[in-house]
Design an enzyme around this catalytic site. Structure first.
Site: not given
Length: 503
Positions: A342, A426
């Site tokens: 991310c 994630h």
């Protein structure tokens, strides 16, 4: 029973509210009760995406798993994601609605959200036998009581009994229990049914005289004494910081299957988000995970992870200030593995155009991946599935940055160049087959004789942890009394404790 409920409050932050709530949920569902978790307002950088694309706190997603149900936005209607000392992003019913200062939030908007919060709770209670609610911080934060929507504001608005949890391992638990009740108004005190002692070490019989005295002083009983147990802090809230502890693992002594262990270093960037991504690595026998903040700590690492962050540009500057950026570049030049997730993926790229999060405009990235990132006002909230390294992968995305990949090999909607990987996904390492394949790649690049365990199931590990929480409640709490509390509410006629008493 239909629509029963309980609010688990705490004498302090980190008293154990999240795990106690999860434990009560798991105990109830094992009794055949249809139960759901709820937290009106959560401040955390660890969040999750539900199947309908709503962002909620990871603690509530974990508690939903304890209930064996899918998490929804109803379970955490307000999520605050800190962006610095003075402001947070406000996420309402799973969608971001803007940035707000602490003064602005507490001064106006917060109280207007109470109706939304109580509506969500009522909807959950209508569809479940019981809803176990979690408070935040302490209910005795009297400076915030007027605008409270998560502790006594919810308890009184929804007529919920309150169980106050105290961490005795910190010390001062009797004073904390008494003081918590004494600082509340008479109307709030009427909701407080009693106490639950958490993290006790030793002989419970030595504690009983103090519990009897507390009962005599407050008119409220203890509903149990939970023993100290390691390895239960799963998917904790992080507030504004993260302790530099390794993530939970079944055994810190689990031996590797091969001849070598694999060392993983996680850069502890500012406003780190979803550091729970590395829990699945720590669950592998022979994998050692630690959080680091100095270049020297990368020297013996076989894999370095740059995790998600709520402040990508700030994290980039932090890496440069500490010399970690140069250490990461040196690793990449040597062919030593680096993984960015991310925000960590974004800062490994060539440049970042950010007029949303930091409002710094164009900033040069570390240049380790052929990626250009532009921050969009709309947040991406998805649950993607795909394939990498020949294995099926599931994950979730929470980001404003939009990545344009200009080269390298495809990798989970991100890319890979040599030994440097980057992805917005994630939770991808929770996919067992992919995690093992990835670790084999890392071991080969690091020259380690490490063999991933062929049968490690992260999902099964999490289930065992949740069952351990349920066992704690079943074995060490007065479950008959808890059941009556959930079903019937706080006992009538509990005494009022004036502030300052006893003399």
């Amino acid at each position: 029973m239909r629509g029963g409920g309980l609010l688990v409050a705490g004498t302090t932050s980190d008293a154990g509210k999240s795990v106690v709530t999860a434990g009560i949920c798991r105990w109830l569902v094992r009794q055949g009760v249809k139960v759901a978790p709820f937290k009106a307002q959560n401040m955390s950088l660890n969040s999750f995406v539900t199947r309908e694309g709503a962002e909620i706190g990871r603690a509530q997603a974990m508690q939903a798993q304890a209930c064996r149900i899918e998490p929804t936005a109803l379970m955490n209607p307000v999520l605050l994601k800190p962006g610095g000392e003075q402001s947070s992003q406000v996420v309402l019913l799973g969608k971001p609605v803007g940035e707000m200062s602490a003064r602005g939030y507490h001064g106006g908007r917060r109280q207007r959200l109470l109706g939304t919060v109580l509506d969500c709770l009522a909807e959950l209670r209508a569809g479940h036998d019981a809803v176990i609610c979690e408070g935040a911080g302490s209910p005795a934060e009297i400076n915030l009581r007027r605008t409270d929507i998560v502790n006594m504001g919810v308890a009184r608005g929804a007529r919920l009994p309150v169980l106050v949890v105290g961490d005795i391992d910190r010390g001062g638990v009797f004073a904390s229990f008494f003081g918590t009740v004494a600082l509340l108004s008479a109307e709030d005190q009427a909701c407080v049914a009693g106490f639950l002692v958490n993290k006790f070490r030793g002989d419970v019989s030595l504690l009983e005289p103090g519990l009897d005295m507390l009962h005599g002083l407050t008119g409220r009983r203890a509903y149990g004494v939970l023993p100290f147990r390691t390895g239960l802090g799963i998917d904790e809230e992080d507030g504004m910081a993260v302790s530099l502890r390794g993530p939970v693992r079944e055994s810190d002594l689990a031996p590797p299957l091969g001849e070598d262990v694999l060392r993983v270093a996680v850069c502890a960037v500012p406003l780190m988000s979803n550091f729970t991504d590395v829990d699945a690595l720590a669950a592998e026998p022979g994998v050692v995970v630690r959080f680091v903040d100095r270049p020297a700590e990368l020297a013996d690492a076989d894999l370095v992870i740059v995790p998600g962050t709520r402040a990508t540009v700030r994290a980039l500057e932090w890496l440069r200030e500490r010399g970690l950026a140069d250490a990461l570049a040196a690793r990449a030049a040597e062919g030593r593995p680096v993984l960015g997730i991310c925000g960590g993926f974004q800062l490994l790229g060539e440049r970042i155009d950010d007029n949303v999060e930091s409002r710094r405009g164009r900033v040069e990235g570390l240049g380790l991946l052929p990626v250009r990132v532009r921050f969009a006002r709309e947040k991406t909230l998805t649950r993607p599935t795909g394939e990498a390294l020949g294995e099926r992968v599931e994950g979730y995305e929470i980001h404003h940055g939009v990545a344009e990949v200009t080269g390298g090999d495809a990798f989970l909607d991100g890319c890979r160049t040599g030994s440097v990987w980057g992805t917005h996904w994630h939770g991808s390492l929770e996919s067992d087959g992919f995690r093992r394949a990835f670790l084999r790649e890392v071991a080969a690049a690091a020259g380690r004789r490490f063999v991933p365990a062929p049968d490690t199931s992260f999902a099964a590990l999490r289930e065992r942890q949740l069952d351990r929480l349920g066992d704690l409640i079943e074995q060490h709490a007065d479950t008959d009394a808890l059941w009556r509390l959930i079903e019937s509410g706080a006992p009538q006629g509990l005494p009022f404790i004036p502030p300052g008493a006893p003399a």
